[in-house]
Scaffold this active site. Sequence first.
Site, PDB file in Angstrom:
ATOM      1  N   ASN A 208       0.851  -1.193   0.000  1.00 24.82           N
ATOM      2  CA  ASN A 208       0.000   0.000   0.000  1.00 24.82           C
ATOM      3  C   ASN A 208       0.885   1.241   0.000  1.00 24.82           C
ATOM      4  O   ASN A 208       2.117   1.136   0.056  1.00 24.82           O
ATOM      5  CB  ASN A 208      -0.977  -0.020   1.178  1.00 24.82           C
ATOM      6  CG  ASN A 208      -0.254  -0.041   2.508  1.00 24.82           C
ATOM      7  OD1 ASN A 208       0.484   0.874   2.831  1.00 24.82           O
ATOM      8  ND2 ASN A 208      -0.447  -1.108   3.274  1.00 24.82           N
ATOM      9  N   ASP A 276      -4.932  -5.908   5.077  1.00 20.38           N
ATOM     10  CA  ASP A 276      -5.992  -6.711   5.691  1.00 20.38           C
ATOM     11  C   ASP A 276      -5.988  -8.141   5.171  1.00 20.38           C
ATOM     12  O   ASP A 276      -6.438  -9.044   5.849  1.00 20.38           O
ATOM     13  CB  ASP A 276      -7.359  -6.067   5.409  1.00 20.38           C
ATOM     14  CG  ASP A 276      -7.517  -4.753   6.163  1.00 20.38           C
ATOM     15  OD1 ASP A 276      -7.012  -4.678   7.288  1.00 20.38           O
ATOM     16  OD2 ASP A 276      -8.116  -3.811   5.613  1.00 20.38           O
ATOM     17  N   LYS A 286       8.234 -18.484  -8.882  1.00 18.24           N
ATOM     18  CA  LYS A 286       7.676 -17.362  -9.636  1.00 18.24           C
ATOM     19  C   LYS A 286       6.532 -17.867 -10.534  1.00 18.24           C
ATOM     20  O   LYS A 286       6.694 -18.872 -11.235  1.00 18.24           O
ATOM     21  CB  LYS A 286       8.786 -16.737 -10.485  1.00 18.24           C
ATOM     22  CG  LYS A 286       8.340 -15.480 -11.167  1.00 18.24           C
ATOM     23  CD  LYS A 286       9.442 -14.880 -12.008  1.00 18.24           C
ATOM     24  CE  LYS A 286       8.834 -13.821 -12.900  1.00 18.24           C
ATOM     25  NZ  LYS A 286       9.575 -13.615 -14.122  1.00 18.24           N
ATOM     26  N   PRO A 303      -4.053 -11.377  10.491  1.00 18.16           N
ATOM     27  CA  PRO A 303      -4.404 -11.099  11.886  1.00 18.16           C
ATOM     28  C   PRO A 303      -4.576  -9.596  12.079  1.00 18.16           C
ATOM     29  O   PRO A 303      -3.846  -8.811  11.472  1.00 18.16           O
ATOM     30  CB  PRO A 303      -3.193 -11.597  12.672  1.00 18.16           C
ATOM     31  CG  PRO A 303      -2.078 -11.670  11.671  1.00 18.16           C
ATOM     32  CD  PRO A 303      -2.709 -11.929  10.339  1.00 18.16           C
ATOM     33  N   ASP A 304      -5.551  -9.212  12.881  1.00 15.70           N
ATOM     34  CA  ASP A 304      -5.716  -7.789  13.212  1.00 15.70           C
ATOM     35  C   ASP A 304      -4.892  -7.532  14.474  1.00 15.70           C
ATOM     36  O   ASP A 304      -5.293  -7.886  15.588  1.00 15.70           O
ATOM     37  CB  ASP A 304      -7.196  -7.468  13.432  1.00 15.70           C
ATOM     38  CG  ASP A 304      -7.423  -5.963  13.569  1.00 15.70           C
ATOM     39  OD1 ASP A 304      -6.556  -5.274  14.150  1.00 15.70           O
ATOM     40  OD2 ASP A 304      -8.457  -5.472  13.086  1.00 15.70           O
ATOM     41  N   ILE A 305      -3.738  -6.927  14.279  1.00 21.28           N
ATOM     42  CA  ILE A 305      -2.767  -6.797  15.378  1.00 21.28           C
ATOM     43  C   ILE A 305      -3.313  -5.875  16.464  1.00 21.28           C
ATOM     44  O   ILE A 305      -3.266  -6.184  17.657  1.00 21.28           O
ATOM     45  CB  ILE A 305      -1.423  -6.269  14.832  1.00 21.28           C
ATOM     46  CG1 ILE A 305      -0.948  -7.162  13.677  1.00 21.28           C
ATOM     47  CG2 ILE A 305      -0.362  -6.238  15.929  1.00 21.28           C
ATOM     48  CD1 ILE A 305       0.183  -6.594  12.875  1.00 21.28           C
ATOM     49  N   PHE A 323      -4.701   3.839  14.712  1.00 20.45           N
ATOM     50  CA  PHE A 323      -4.900   4.862  13.697  1.00 20.45           C
ATOM     51  C   PHE A 323      -6.055   4.399  12.822  1.00 20.45           C
ATOM     52  O   PHE A 323      -6.292   3.206  12.703  1.00 20.45           O
ATOM     53  CB  PHE A 323      -3.636   5.054  12.839  1.00 20.45           C
ATOM     54  CG  PHE A 323      -2.652   6.016  13.446  1.00 20.45           C
ATOM     55  CD1 PHE A 323      -2.000   5.711  14.629  1.00 20.45           C
ATOM     56  CD2 PHE A 323      -2.378   7.239  12.842  1.00 20.45           C
ATOM     57  CE1 PHE A 323      -1.097   6.593  15.210  1.00 20.45           C
ATOM     58  CE2 PHE A 323      -1.479   8.136  13.402  1.00 20.45           C
ATOM     59  CZ  PHE A 323      -0.832   7.810  14.589  1.00 20.45           C
ATOM     60  N   LYS A 337     -14.767   2.062  14.664  1.00 25.26           N
ATOM     61  CA  LYS A 337     -13.549   1.242  14.623  1.00 25.26           C
ATOM     62  C   LYS A 337     -12.938   1.131  16.014  1.00 25.26           C
ATOM     63  O   LYS A 337     -12.484   0.072  16.428  1.00 25.26           O
ATOM     64  CB  LYS A 337     -12.551   1.898  13.643  1.00 25.26           C
ATOM     65  CG  LYS A 337     -11.448   0.991  13.198  1.00 25.26           C
ATOM     66  CD  LYS A 337     -10.627   1.623  12.089  1.00 25.26           C
ATOM     67  CE  LYS A 337     -11.240   1.390  10.713  1.00 25.26           C
ATOM     68  NZ  LYS A 337     -10.447   1.986   9.640  1.00 25.26           N
ATOM     69  N   LYS A 341     -12.429  -2.490  17.757  1.00 23.25           N
ATOM     70  CA  LYS A 341     -11.099  -3.027  18.044  1.00 23.25           C
ATOM     71  C   LYS A 341     -10.838  -3.090  19.547  1.00 23.25           C
ATOM     72  O   LYS A 341     -10.039  -3.886  19.999  1.00 23.25           O
ATOM     73  CB  LYS A 341     -10.037  -2.143  17.382  1.00 23.25           C
ATOM     74  CG  LYS A 341     -10.247  -1.980  15.884  1.00 23.25           C
ATOM     75  CD  LYS A 341      -9.049  -2.388  15.113  1.00 23.25           C
ATOM     76  CE  LYS A 341      -9.248  -2.098  13.632  1.00 23.25           C
ATOM     77  NZ  LYS A 341      -8.215  -2.686  12.811  1.00 23.25           N
TER      78      LYS A 341
HETATM   79  N1  CTP Z   1      -4.394  -2.743  12.032  1.00 28.61           N
HETATM   80  C1  CTP Z   1      -3.716  -3.808  12.570  1.00 28.61           C
HETATM   81  N2  CTP Z   1      -3.764  -5.008  11.929  1.00 28.61           N
HETATM   82  C2  CTP Z   1      -4.479  -5.167  10.804  1.00 28.61           C
HETATM   83  C3  CTP Z   1      -5.168  -4.066  10.247  1.00 28.61           C
HETATM   84  C4  CTP Z   1      -5.112  -2.856  10.887  1.00 28.61           C
HETATM   85  O1  CTP Z   1      -3.064  -3.661  13.597  1.00 28.61           O
HETATM   86  N3  CTP Z   1      -4.493  -6.350  10.205  1.00 28.61           N
HETATM   87  C5  CTP Z   1      -4.376  -1.456  12.760  1.00 28.61           C
HETATM   88  C6  CTP Z   1      -3.678  -0.313  12.067  1.00 28.61           C
HETATM   89  O2  CTP Z   1      -2.311  -0.257  12.444  1.00 28.61           O
HETATM   90  C7  CTP Z   1      -4.457   0.882  12.570  1.00 28.61           C
HETATM   91  C8  CTP Z   1      -5.840   0.335  12.784  1.00 28.61           C
HETATM   92  O3  CTP Z   1      -5.701  -1.056  12.890  1.00 28.61           O
HETATM   93  O4  CTP Z   1      -3.996   1.312  13.826  1.00 28.61           O
HETATM   94  C9  CTP Z   1      -6.855   0.663  11.756  1.00 28.61           C
HETATM   95  O5  CTP Z   1      -6.387   0.367  10.467  1.00 28.61           O
HETATM   96  P1  CTP Z   1      -7.332   0.597   9.207  1.00 28.61           P
HETATM   97  O6  CTP Z   1      -6.626   0.086   8.007  1.00 28.61           O
HETATM   98  O7  CTP Z   1      -7.836   2.002   9.195  1.00 28.61           O
HETATM   99  O8  CTP Z   1      -8.560  -0.285   9.608  1.00 28.61           O
HETATM  100  P2  CTP Z   1      -9.007  -1.720   9.237  1.00 28.61           P
HETATM  101  O9  CTP Z   1      -9.031  -2.549  10.460  1.00 28.61           O
HETATM  102  O10 CTP Z   1      -8.211  -2.236   8.111  1.00 28.61           O
HETATM  103  O11 CTP Z   1     -10.512  -1.466   8.842  1.00 28.61           O
HETATM  104  P3  CTP Z   1     -11.155  -1.060   7.404  1.00 28.61           P
HETATM  105  O12 CTP Z   1     -10.298  -1.655   6.360  1.00 28.61           O
HETATM  106  O13 CTP Z   1     -12.519  -1.665   7.496  1.00 28.61           O
HETATM  107  O14 CTP Z   1     -11.213   0.437   7.381  1.00 28.61           O
END
Ligand code: CTP
Length: 398
Positions: A208, A276, A286, A303-305, A323, A337, A341
Amino acid sequence: MLAGKHILLIIGGGIAAYKSLELIRRLQDQGARVTPVLTRAGAEFVTPLSVSALAGTAVHQELFDLTSEAEMGHIQLSRSADLLVVAPATADLMAKMAQGFANDLASTLLLATDTPVLLAPAMNVRMWEHPATQRNLETLKKDGVSFIGPNDGSMACGEFGPGRMAEPDEILAAIAAKLADGPLKGKRILVTSGPTHEPIDPVRYIANRSSGAQGAAVARALRDLGAEVVFVTGPAEVRPPEGVQVVPVESAREMEAAVQQALPADAGVFSAAVADWRVASASDRKLKKSKDGLPVLEFAENPDILKTVSQMKQGRPGLVVGFAAETNDVIENATAKRKRKGCDWIVANDVSPATGIMGGSENAVILISDEGAEEWPRMGKDEVARRLADRIAAALAG
Ligand code: CTP
């Protein structure tokens, strides 16, 4: 960062002594003055000439050196610095310190000092794991000595495990944290930053546009207030700040592992733009063009850290800051959010392309907490970071 600070650097005998030459440079870059002491064994690995040339001052080597005794006695030498650093700290030096021996210059300085001491051990893995060394480690910790490392890794002796000396930037971070003076002194703060790269095959990845600028600025601002910062960063464009412990990672899963490893912490700031999704089964070869048409990528959820850490039952940092990058309905989405979270604060920003925020040098954020949404005016990312660091300091103090 270390302007005006004086470090007495004792270089012990180990192959890692060469890294201490780099450490001298890095300390000087930060404005510190370094007085080097080289043990006899240390002089087998680096020459007194290279040490003194780099430090720009004479290297002290012998206990009974009449010239230096006349100029500066060893007692005075041991107390003239703000910090004594031993790198590499050998098993022998640790044993001498734990027992209180004073039979050469280094051990005498370490016994005579009333200044804080930081050790960066380096030795063979068996020597490190030996009960005698582990006993000495415990004794020295009880005596108030601080440690940085050793790290896991392959060693010059061909073995693998704990025993590698910490890297110069990690030692620098530990020195900065020990000498720090500020409201966050003694606090350990974890910061995630940058994008993640999710592999498709060995040469391609999904990424990204995050530059890592905001995360680096937050880490720098926290460091400047005296925090010990662990900076877990994806492959960012922006260089990580000096004086923080840098843990480089590539993918979201690596980032999660590094975050777990870095805990416990007093606070966590999750500014990374974590992907995500990842490719469910990244190819280890490759992908080739084929007559059968275009490849189809299947995704799996990462994983959502932030969520995992926010919802930890045990060992959750006292303050968790996330953030939220949004392109529309910023306050509503970010408020939801924060709830979803389970973090304490969300720093929300509008990353729609027209704002120029993602990858740019400015940010316009809204701080969302229990107390509602607080809009900050548009300002430089450094300024956002300083304000946020002040808020964190106030929250941890209260
Ligand atoms: N984050 C994380 N792990 C993930 C995705 C996000 O720790 N797999 C954390 C980011 O570091 C940030 C926060 O979650 O602090 C929000 O990230 P954002 O990309 O805005 O949110 P998403 O959870 O991806 O939600 P969405 O895509 O639905 O906006």
